[in-house]
Each structure stands twice: as C-alpha cells, then as structure tokens.
Design an enzyme around this catalytic site. Structure first.
Site, PDB file in Angstrom:
ATOM      1  N   THR A 181      24.479  32.987  -1.618  1.00  0.00           N
ATOM      2  CA  THR A 181      24.860  31.798  -1.602  1.00  0.00           C
ATOM      3  C   THR A 181      26.359  31.512  -2.514  1.00  0.00           C
ATOM      4  OG1 THR A 181      23.510  31.374  -3.659  1.00  0.00           O
ATOM      5  CG2 THR A 181      22.619  31.006  -1.434  1.00  0.00           C
ATOM      6  N   GLU A 326      20.853  29.718   3.341  1.00  0.00           N
ATOM      7  CA  GLU A 326      19.330  30.071   3.548  1.00  0.00           C
ATOM      8  C   GLU A 326      18.667  29.730   5.208  1.00  0.00           C
ATOM      9  OE1 GLU A 326      20.758  28.536   1.185  1.00  0.00           O
ATOM     10  OE2 GLU A 326      20.008  28.794  -0.727  1.00  0.00           O
ATOM     11  N   LYS A 434      21.892   8.276 -10.959  1.00  0.00           N
ATOM     12  CA  LYS A 434      20.848   7.346 -11.263  1.00  0.00           C
ATOM     13  C   LYS A 434      21.303   6.393 -12.154  1.00  0.00           C
ATOM     14  CE  LYS A 434      15.769   6.906 -11.145  1.00  0.00           C
ATOM     15  NZ  LYS A 434      14.625   7.804 -11.038  1.00  0.00           N
ATOM     16  N   TRP A 439      18.827   4.764  -7.381  1.00  0.00           N
ATOM     17  CA  TRP A 439      19.908   5.867  -7.206  1.00  0.00           C
ATOM     18  C   TRP A 439      21.111   5.150  -6.265  1.00  0.00           C
ATOM     19  CZ3 TRP A 439      18.569  10.215  -8.790  1.00  0.00           C
ATOM     20  CH2 TRP A 439      17.053  10.349  -9.007  1.00  0.00           C
TER      21      TRP A 439
HETATM   22  P1  AMP Z   1      26.113  26.843   1.730  1.00  0.00           P
HETATM   23  O1  AMP Z   1      24.888  27.553   1.555  1.00  0.00           O
HETATM   24  O2  AMP Z   1      27.240  27.150   0.672  1.00  0.00           O
HETATM   25  O3  AMP Z   1      26.614  26.744   3.216  1.00  0.00           O
HETATM   26  O4  AMP Z   1      25.924  25.371   1.016  1.00  0.00           O
HETATM   27  C1  AMP Z   1      24.737  24.684   1.828  1.00  0.00           C
HETATM   28  C2  AMP Z   1      24.865  23.156   1.151  1.00  0.00           C
HETATM   29  O5  AMP Z   1      26.060  22.763   1.619  1.00  0.00           O
HETATM   30  C3  AMP Z   1      23.825  22.361   1.861  1.00  0.00           C
HETATM   31  O6  AMP Z   1      22.336  22.397   1.004  1.00  0.00           O
HETATM   32  C4  AMP Z   1      24.351  20.902   1.710  1.00  0.00           C
HETATM   33  O7  AMP Z   1      24.259  20.549   0.209  1.00  0.00           O
HETATM   34  C5  AMP Z   1      25.773  21.042   1.903  1.00  0.00           C
HETATM   35  N1  AMP Z   1      25.951  20.841   3.285  1.00  0.00           N
HETATM   36  C6  AMP Z   1      26.157  21.612   4.539  1.00  0.00           C
HETATM   37  N2  AMP Z   1      26.451  20.728   5.536  1.00  0.00           N
HETATM   38  C7  AMP Z   1      26.415  19.582   5.195  1.00  0.00           C
HETATM   39  C8  AMP Z   1      26.803  18.429   5.871  1.00  0.00           C
HETATM   40  N3  AMP Z   1      27.155  18.333   7.263  1.00  0.00           N
HETATM   41  N4  AMP Z   1      26.928  17.243   5.242  1.00  0.00           N
HETATM   42  C9  AMP Z   1      26.740  17.270   3.709  1.00  0.00           C
HETATM   43  N5  AMP Z   1      26.357  18.489   3.058  1.00  0.00           N
HETATM   44  C10 AMP Z   1      26.207  19.345   3.697  1.00  0.00           C
END
Ligand code: AMP
Length: 544
Positions: A181, A326, A434, A439
C-alpha cells in the site's frame, strides 16, 4: 464441472494463440517500440527461462522497479507463469520504505529500469535477500554499477529459451503478485494477489457494465504498473487481446495527448491529477481525442467539474471508479442504470460523479455507529467489502487484524449509499472533519472549489480548533491569483454549503503536496497547519 485452475499463464497463452499480430506500443527512454503479442510471448518465455537459470523458484518474490513499458509487461507474465511472485515496487518510495519492503518481501531478484538504478545503488548493501539484479534498458550490456551480479535484460533474453514451457503445477490459490500500500503513515503493508484473484478481477474488467475492455480496444494505462497492478489492466488487456499503449518514463500531458491521438487510444486510466494536467494541455493546444471512448478515473475523487469539461467541451466520456490496493483494485464503478438515462444532465452528472455501484462478484456493506446505514444517500458509515479478489490479510503483518474482521475488509473509507445502491465517498476516516460535533466532508468542499474556473487544485483538511474541535482549512492552487479571488471563492462556496462548512481561511499554494501515486498528501498539510488556531490571536499563519 472441471476443476480448472484459473492462472495468469493461461491468460498470456490466449493472447499468444489468438492475437499474435496485435501490437503493444511501448515508449521507452530512447524510442517508441512496436511489439506484437507473438514477440511478447516469446520474450516472456525467454525471461522465465533465464530467471529459472538464475535460481528463481516457485514462491520466490521477484521485484520490479520500473515505468510502464513492454519489458515491465513481460515481467508481469513471466514471473507468475513460472510460479514466482511479481512484486511491483513503487518507484517514488523513500529509501527507508524501499529497504523495508524489499526486505519484508524477501525479494530474490530485482528488475530495475536503467534510469532508476541509482535508487537501488544507494541501498544495495542493506538488501541481503537480493541475489541478482537485472537492468531493463535497450542495450545488451549492463552499465557499470556497484550492483553485483548485474545483468542486462536484453542480454539475458538473447540467451533465453523462446519455447520454454511454463510449469504445469500451478494452483490457482498460489500467490502471483505482491503490492505494498502507498502508506502515508507507518510502514507500507503488503497485499498478495493469487492467480485466481487476478483471473477473476480481469474477467470483470471486461464486463460491459464495468470497463468493458475488449479486443476492439487500444488501452493506455497511465496509472503506474506499481499502483495495484495498473488497476489490473495489463492482465485484462493482454488476455482479452486489446492493443496496448504504454506511456513509459517521465511522460508529460503533451506526450499523453499525442499518444492518444497518434495511436488512436480508446480507453485510458489514471488518477485525477493526470486528467487535470491533460485538461490544461488541451486548453493550450488542440488534439484529436475522438478515438477515446472512456477515461477511467480513480484513486481519488474525480471532481464533477472535470467530468463535465471532458464530456461537454472535449466530448470524451468519463468513468469514475473506486478501489484500493487491498481490493485488486476494482470495487465500484459509476455507470447510469438504464432507467436513469432520462434524468436531466445535472442529475446524471451528480450520479456519475459518485463512486458508483459494486461490480458483480463482490458484496459491500456500509456500517455506521448503529449498524448498517439506511440507503438514503445521507447517513454515513464505513465501507466494508468482501469477495474473491479482496485480500483477507496483509502479508505477514500484525496490522491485519485492524482491517480484516468477521470475513470483511474494513476499508477506512466513509461513504453514503443511495436508494439505487450507488456509494459516494465522503472521506477517508482520517480526513473527515468534525466541527462542533457535526461532520463536514472535505471531498465535497474540494470538489466545490475545483468547480471554480480559476481553481486548478484544492485540498481541504481538518485542523484542531479550541472551540469547535476541528475546523476546515482550504488550500487552493489557482490559475492566476488576483487580490479578490479569495473573497470570490468564499462567495462561490457559500452558495452551496451551510455557513459552518465554509473554511475560515483559504490559503493559496503553488502546488498541493502529492503522494507517490499522485494523490493529494493531505497529511502534510494537516501536520504543517496543525497549530493554526493555537497561535496567538492576530498572529495567525498567513501563507496567502
Ligand atoms: P490505494 O490503495 O493507494 O489505491 O488507495 C486506496 C484509497 O484511495 C481508497 O481507500 C480511497 O480512500 C481512495 N480512493 C480510491 N478511489 C477513489 C475514488 N474514486 N474516489 C475517492 N477516493 C478514492
């Protein structure tokens, strides 16, 4: 039914057998190469045979540190097809994180782009598990380097066996890929993909209600191949026989626009910052983008105004999707249902700017403090996901128990879900603001700022406040900074939100800090401005 194993090698073999003449266009540091799937498949077999000679065995991890190009694509298939595990390493990690993940993964061999060699040269003496380095470049000789033994990719391939037979012993539950990640806090966490999860995820990328990747397409994934397997597109595009365009190292918006135009790209994919950059380029110069049938945008929220501009001004259909490392990554995609087609343009845009509906094969829940939330588009809760391409743990990591509970992945994303089952990401748990017990969604505010024609980028973060607990602070990158823009933006935002949502201050920056995969790094802003209200009255931080 037959107990047929769903494997990555069978995906390559399909392209080799049925689409030998289809082309992969690959931009490298020195030129643009055109290679057919027949050639790719032979080179994949050569690579697998030389990796075996170098001692790579089933289950071994092989790291790649590379841009999007055909050699990286070959590694995508060679490594899993011989039973080893493709570990795609983020090229923008700090030295500390690189050392951590290469050691944690226990990578045995590293394939490295020539221009990225210095990153590994600096840390090689701290990588005890790595037994060989392979430099990926156009030359057949390896450059002089402290790395040892260091082989040239092309030199090795010359000695490889183009008819090499892949192992027949693969089980679909065997590990095939590994990706960490892009952690903004703490150490990166590893997610292991199986042959089966990659196969099933690729199948879904081909569904019409998903990305609809098919043989007719020319797919250009701009999203890096180290970011959740470029969202699974290299696997799916090869398997389904699409042509591919790989934008290579250090591309610019101009290079992307030219590739789309010259190679007649039909689907492209990347994070919003890539598309914001392309929009700026389109404003400067004109390109023919009429071949594009879809820009897939994910990784962070796609600002509705950006979707509108691409679709209305440039006539390029936009597709908003959501997922995470994930989850392989595809979880939801925003496509209108047929009975929503007759809504007004504004209503349709509002739906399509949401993250969308869960794709077939997965299940989701949205859980608030009192259990599952109502499907009313209002109540917020954390998104939970389960299914055959969702991880059930982090690779040998104590932190697994925080995210994987009762058979569900707790995503850490706060969402609403409407009557149609479309989810909308309100925030990451840690980004939600918050204020006075209520929120505020930073994503909604950011999208609203980015809808203003003078605004290029906007980020809103929570900062501690002595009275209200937290208040939103806005950071804006504007096209030109006129003295009255701040007031103008305040008025613009005030029309759309209740008074207490309006950030007390708008701070102009040259650039919003970004993560290694191009998302806004809001943690950096939160940390820098954490004492904003703690300062003596009348002596506030003034960065405008
Ligand atoms: P990563 O593992 O680096 O791809 O990050 C995943 C995270 O990116 C997710 O848990 C979201 O918080 C954010 N994310 C992915 N796609 C979107 C989307 N279309 N809109 C908003 N947040 C997103």
């Amino acid at each position: 039914m037959m107990d047929y194993q769903l494997t990555v090698q069978s995906m390559l073999e399909r392209a080799e057998k049925y689409f030998p003449k289809k082309m992969v266009v690959s931009r490298t540091l020195s030129n643009v190469e055109r290679i057919s799937y027949r050639q790719i498949a032979q080179r994949v077999r050569r690579l697998a045979s030389v990796l075996e000679k170098l001692g790579v065995q089933a289950g071994d991890r092989v790291g790649t540190l590379a841009w999007n190009h055909h050699r990286h694509l070959e590694a995508y298939f060679a490594i899993p097809s011989m039973g080893a595990v493709l570990h795609t390493i983020n090229i923008r990690l700090s030295a500390e994180h690189l050392i951590y993940i290469i050691n944690h993964a226990e990578d045995r061999v590293l394939l490295i782009d020539e221009d990225l060699l210095p990153m590994i040269e600096k840390i090689h003496d701290q990588l005890p598990t790595v037994k060989a380095y392979i430099v990926m470049g156009d030359r057949e000789e390896a450059p002089a380097s402290v790395l040892s033994p260091l082989y040239s990719y092309e030199g090795l391939l010359k000695e490889g066996d183009p008819a090499y037979s892949f192992t027949q012993k693969l089980d679909e539950k065997d590990p095939a890929g590994l990706c960490y990640t892009s952690a903004t806090t703490g150490k990166p966490k590893g997610v292991v993909y199986t042959h089966r999860s990659i196969f099933l995820h690729s199948m879904v990328l081909g569904l019409k209600d998903s990305m609809a990747i098919s043989e007719e397409d020319t797919v250009m994934y701009v999203v890096p191949m180290f970011h959740v397997n470029a969202w699974g597109m290299p696997f799916a595009s090869t398997w389904l026989g699409s042509s591919q365009v790989l934008p290579g190292p250090k591309f610019t918006p101009k290079i992307l626009a030219e590739l789309i135009q010259n190679e007649q790209v039909t689907i492209t994919a990347g994070v919003p910052t890539i598309w914001l950059g392309l929009l700026q380029e389109l404003e400067k110069e004109s390109y023919d983008l009429s071949s594009l049938r879809s820009i897939v945008c994910g990784g962070s929220a796609a600002p509705p105004e950006m979707i509108r501009t691409f679709e209305q001004k440039y006539k390029v259909p936009f597709c908003h999707a959501y997922g995470m490392t994930e989850t392989s990554p595809l979880v939801t995609i925003s496509r209108l249902k047929s009975d929503q087609q007759n809504l007004s343009d504004e209503e349709k845009l509002a739906i399509r700017a949401k993250q969308g509906m869960v794709v077939p094969g997965l299940e989701i829940r949205v859980v608030g403090e009192k259990g599952d939330v109502k499907w009313d588009g209002q109540e917020m809760g954390e998104l939970l996901v389960r299914g055959p391409w969702i991880a059930d743990q982090y690779d040998r990591d104590e932190r697994s128990k925080q995210s994987f509970k009762d058979g569900w992945l707790y995503t850490g994303d706060i969402v609403t879900i409407d009557q149609e089952g479309f989810i909308k990401i309100v925030d990451r748990t840690k980004d939600l603001i918050k204020s006075g017990g209520e929120w505020i969604s930073s994503v909604d505010l950011e999208n609203a700022f980015m809808a203003h024609p003078e605004v290029l980028e906007a980020a809103v973060v929570a900062v501690p406040h002595p009275k209200w607990q937290e208040r939103p602070l806005a950071f804006v990158v504007s096209k030109k900074q006129t003295s009255d823009l701040k007031e103008e933006l305040r008025r613009f935002i005030s029309q759309q939100f209740p008074k207490w949502w309006i950030p007390d201050e708008i701070i102009f920056l040259k650039e919003i800090p970004k993560t290694s995969v191009g998302k806004f790094l809001k943690r950096a802003l939160r940390e820098k401005y954490s004492d904003y209200y703690g300062q003596a009255k009348g002596n506030r931080v003034d960065a405008s």
